[in-house]
Design an enzyme around this catalytic site. Sequence first.
Site, mmCIF file in Angstrom:
data_model
loop_
_atom_site.group_PDB
_atom_site.id
_atom_site.type_symbol
_atom_site.label_atom_id
_atom_site.label_comp_id
_atom_site.label_asym_id
_atom_site.label_seq_id
_atom_site.Cartn_x
_atom_site.Cartn_y
_atom_site.Cartn_z
ATOM 1 N N VAL A 196 0.849 -1.193 0.000
ATOM 2 C CA VAL A 196 0.000 0.000 0.000
ATOM 3 C C VAL A 196 0.886 1.243 0.000
ATOM 4 O O VAL A 196 1.710 1.436 0.899
ATOM 5 C CB VAL A 196 -0.935 0.008 1.220
ATOM 6 C CG1 VAL A 196 -1.752 1.301 1.248
ATOM 7 C CG2 VAL A 196 -1.866 -1.199 1.181
ATOM 8 N N LYS A 197 0.718 2.074 -1.018
ATOM 9 C CA LYS A 197 1.495 3.305 -1.113
ATOM 10 C C LYS A 197 0.835 4.403 -0.283
ATOM 11 O O LYS A 197 -0.351 4.667 -0.420
ATOM 12 C CB LYS A 197 1.607 3.757 -2.572
ATOM 13 C CG LYS A 197 2.443 2.841 -3.437
ATOM 14 C CD LYS A 197 2.472 3.289 -4.891
ATOM 15 C CE LYS A 197 3.394 4.463 -5.105
ATOM 16 N NZ LYS A 197 3.571 4.766 -6.559
ATOM 17 N N VAL A 198 1.653 5.017 0.567
ATOM 18 C CA VAL A 198 1.204 6.131 1.400
ATOM 19 C C VAL A 198 2.242 7.244 1.258
ATOM 20 O O VAL A 198 3.446 6.982 1.413
ATOM 21 C CB VAL A 198 1.066 5.734 2.883
ATOM 22 C CG1 VAL A 198 0.587 6.915 3.713
ATOM 23 C CG2 VAL A 198 0.117 4.541 3.042
#
Length: 237
Positions: free
Chosen positions: A98-100
């Site tokens: 998950v890209k944050v």
Amino acid sequence: MTRKRIFLDSADIGEIEFWSRTDLVSGVTTNPSLIARSPKGDYLKLVDEICRVMAKRRRPLPGPHLSVEVTEETSEEMVKQGNRMCAMASSRCVDLHVKVPIGPDYLEVITALSSGGVNVNVTACATFPQAQAAWFAGARDVSFFFNRMKDAGIDAVSEIAEYRDYLSAEIAAGTKPSAIPEIICGSIRKPEDIHTCWDAGADIVTVSDKILRTFITHPVTDTALKQFTEDFARWRS
């Protein structure tokens, strides 16, 4: 030392399907701007379709890497969305990260997801301190924006190299290598950038379809293949 790798930077199903049939590309990354080039629709359905295409290429578990960015506005909704995407990808045997983005407002999202067992790819890093903060918050991957850093007058190679040296010192001091985040470099504009980022210390460089095709193409090869074809055609006639 891990093998240097290339990821495809795309949300185009055709491109992902093409490159997923090769072992040159070992993962895929996306971002909201790439998603916005796709026909309008349901975000999670598009992510699931990407997972379905990637799952066709059988690889050892946990499966091919896919990085997808959270798009919700509140921290709570980002965490929920990240967990939903991971559950969906897991059913396809895809290793979803998950890209944050990095920043004060995102640190609690990074920590909440990572403490819940989610692999987090902290994106849009431009400096060594940002990358350091990302790891402290629980990042599994730290993504630098190579050419955007250069555009802003930042010595991108030095920042990436400094972070690599820092992580190497942590390993030497006893930190388990498995706990050390991988360095990803995006914002790649020409094939030469790939080796520049690898030499600076990146584990992974994420590249567009256009750059990938240029990376493995050369006029010398084209000329040789043309001659082979012509010579064989004369022999066969």
